[in-house]
Design a protein around this motif. Structure first.
Motif, PDB file in Angstrom:
ATOM      1  N   LEU A   1      -4.453  -2.012  -4.237  1.00  0.00           N
ATOM      2  CA  LEU A   1      -5.102  -1.951  -2.927  1.00  0.00           C
ATOM      3  C   LEU A   1      -6.212  -2.990  -2.824  1.00  0.00           C
TER       4      LEU A   1
ATOM      5  N   ALA B   1       0.834  -1.202   0.000  1.00  0.00           N
ATOM      6  CA  ALA B   1       0.000   0.000   0.000  1.00  0.00           C
ATOM      7  C   ALA B   1       0.869   1.253   0.000  1.00  0.00           C
TER       8      ALA B   1
ATOM      9  N   GLU C   1       1.703   6.581  -7.085  1.00  0.00           N
ATOM     10  CA  GLU C   1       0.597   7.380  -7.618  1.00  0.00           C
ATOM     11  C   GLU C   1       0.800   8.865  -7.340  1.00  0.00           C
ATOM     12  N   VAL C   2       1.220   9.201  -6.133  1.00  0.00           N
ATOM     13  CA  VAL C   2       1.404  10.610  -5.759  1.00  0.00           C
ATOM     14  C   VAL C   2       2.487  11.258  -6.620  1.00  0.00           C
TER      15      VAL C   2
ATOM     16  N   GLU D   1       1.584   8.293   0.856  1.00  0.00           N
ATOM     17  CA  GLU D   1       1.288   9.681   0.484  1.00  0.00           C
ATOM     18  C   GLU D   1       2.329  10.632   1.068  1.00  0.00           C
TER      19      GLU D   1
ATOM     20  N   LYS E   1       0.915   3.789  -3.241  1.00  0.00           N
ATOM     21  CA  LYS E   1       0.436   5.155  -3.045  1.00  0.00           C
ATOM     22  C   LYS E   1       1.538   6.163  -3.344  1.00  0.00           C
TER      23      LYS E   1
ATOM     24  N   ILE F   1      -1.195   3.408   3.112  1.00  0.00           N
ATOM     25  CA  ILE F   1      -1.624   4.471   2.199  1.00  0.00           C
ATOM     26  C   ILE F   1      -1.156   5.830   2.707  1.00  0.00           C
TER      27      ILE F   1
ATOM     28  N   LEU G   1      -3.551   2.008  -8.761  1.00  0.00           N
ATOM     29  CA  LEU G   1      -3.543   1.985  -7.298  1.00  0.00           C
ATOM     30  C   LEU G   1      -4.698   1.138  -6.775  1.00  0.00           C
TER      31      LEU G   1
END
Length: 460
Positions: free
Chosen positions: A143, A105, A112-113, A160, A109, A156, A139
């Motif tokens: 997940l 996770a 993705e960020v 982030e 994440k 997560i 993502l």
């Protein structure tokens, strides 16, 4: 007696399960599989291709390094921090329990960020929304393989935090660079447009009809490196182009000449050399692509944080070697073969190779010739993989496709160095480099990779 034994075994199993949950390491890290890492690399490749790469291939390599290093830092932190982090990760909010964070996770994440943060403000709303949806979909897939619990939520949140920290770390790194698109004037310290003999560089090469554009990426050394302290020639020894008339100079001229001459009796071109030249004529995506093909097809038994660490070092080495090569290119200002063969003067030691109709297989880039960027950036990843996995893959071979011309199909290699040597040869076969530029690029890549492995992401 039997009941007591069952009770004892149940207690042992419960204690083992509790220990695994408390550590949050081995079980979670195993979920960060090669397949899931490859899937995020597919997003890196597609996203940077959609956006283009201001600053040439080094910009794409910068994106690769940012994403995979953030994934490493996030998963490593959630997996007991076996290795030193790349980023300064102090100040993690108290609401995030790092010891109870799911590594997959966190890594997903973080990816993705960072990918979302790489979308420039100039991108249209449609492009921005399309890319963000693509990243969110990936993502969600990862997940969706995890339980909806406290560890996943912590992962997560941790991902982030790390992703935003990576974006903050690179916010003022000099990217995108000033690539001197106001050439030929005015000249500045960042954009010197003359060679040492005061001949204007753009007149020296770029007013010729086969160079329709402006020079590529002269300003990229303004962008901060990831591992090396600076793009400083004092740190690395990169041989200059051989002096005119020396054995290496004449050997270089003779070898590359044979792949663009109009004299059929002197030509060394074959269907195979042309295919090799075109197969490897990709930009940064070729590095991301072949690295993932190697991970998928070589039989290596490495996953999780260990694999992310190797990929981070490969991406960082590729970026820093490729970015450093720009400094040398715009220090030496050596002309390309197409210029040399068409304009050799009678007083040159290489006058025997004058050929006004000399034409290479590949389109020549609008950059100085020495050293080779392909050799530098490919070498960064190749030498990183050799350090981590050895030269010969466990399967005995690996397969990769051409990321510039997929219609050429795939090629199979029995070692990483065989692949790298073919990358070398492709630039000579394509008529865009001399052999000495490839050797210089390789030397640079080896030095940068050795430096990166010795300085960052070390085992704690």
């Amino acid at each position: 007696m039997l009941a007591n034994k069952r009770f004892f075994l149940a207690v042992v199993a419960l204690l083992a399960l509790s220990a695994a949950i408390a550590s949050g390491s081995n079980c979670g890290s195993k979920r960060v599989t090669r397949e899931r890492i490859v899937e995020w690399h597919d997003k890196i490749y597609s996203t940077t291709n959609v956006l283009g790469a201001p600053g040439g291939g080094a910009s794409g390599l910068r994106a690769w390094a940012m994403v995979v290093t953030a994934m490493f830092d996030a998963a490593n932190l959630a997996d007991d921090s076996e290795y030193a982090s790349y980023l300064d990760l102090s100040g993690i909010p108290s609401s995030i329990n790092v010891n109870k964070a799911e590594p997959l996770a966190a890594a997903a994440k973080a990816a993705e960020v960072v990918l979302n943060g790489l979308i420039p403000a100039s991108a249209s709303a449609d492009v921005r929304n399309m890319l963000k949806f693509s990243h969110l979909s990936q993502l969600s897939v990862h997940l969706g393989a995890l339980p909806d619990n406290y560890k996943t939520a912590n992962g997560i949140a941790l991902g982030e935090f790390v992703g935003l920290r990576m974006l903050a770390n690179r916010t003022n790194d000099g990217h995108p660079p000033n690539n001197c698109n106001n050439w030929p004037s005015p000249a500045t310290a960042a954009c010197p447009n003359s060679v040492p003999n005061s001949t204007f560089w753009y007149k020296y090469q770029y007013d010729l009809p086969y160079f329709p554009g402006q020079p590529n990426s002269p300003g990229y050394p303004q962008v901060r490196p990831f591992a090396i302290p600076a793009y400083d020639s004092a740190l690395f020894t990169v041989p200059a182009q051989p002096a005119p008339g020396t054995p290496q100079h004449l050997s270089d001229f003779a070898e590359t000449y044979a792949f663009g001459t109009s004299n059929a009796s002197l030509s060394a071109r074959t269907a195979e050399t042309d295919a090799i030249a075109r197969f490897h004529d990709g930009n940064f995506g070729s590095q991301v692509g072949w690295a993932m093909d190697y991970v998928s097809s070589s039989g290596i038994d490495v996953d999780g944080v260990d694999l992310l660490r190797v990929l981070a070092l490969a991406a960082i080495s590729s970026h820093d070697a490729h970015a450093t090569h720009w400094l040398y290119k715009y220090t030496h200002y050596n002309g390309r073969p197409i210029v040399a063969y068409r304009t050799v003067t009678p007083d040159s030691p290489a006058h025997a190779y004058v050929d006004p109709s000399w034409t290479p297989v590949l389109t020549t880039s609008q950059t100085p010739e020495h050293p080779s960027g392909h050799s530098a950036r490919s070498g960064g990843a190749c030498f990183a993989f050799i350090k981590a996995f050895g030269d010969v893959p466990p399967n005995g071979n690996f397969r990769t496709i051409s990321y510039s011309q997929p219609q050429l199909g795939s090629r199979t290699y029995t070692s990483i160095m065989q692949f790298y040597q073919e990358v070398h040869n492709s630039r000579v076969y394509g008529g865009v480099h001399w052999r000495s530029a490839l050797i210089a690029g390789q030397n640079l890549a080896e030095q940068v990779t050795n430096y990166a492995f010795g300085k960052i992401l070390r085992r704690n």
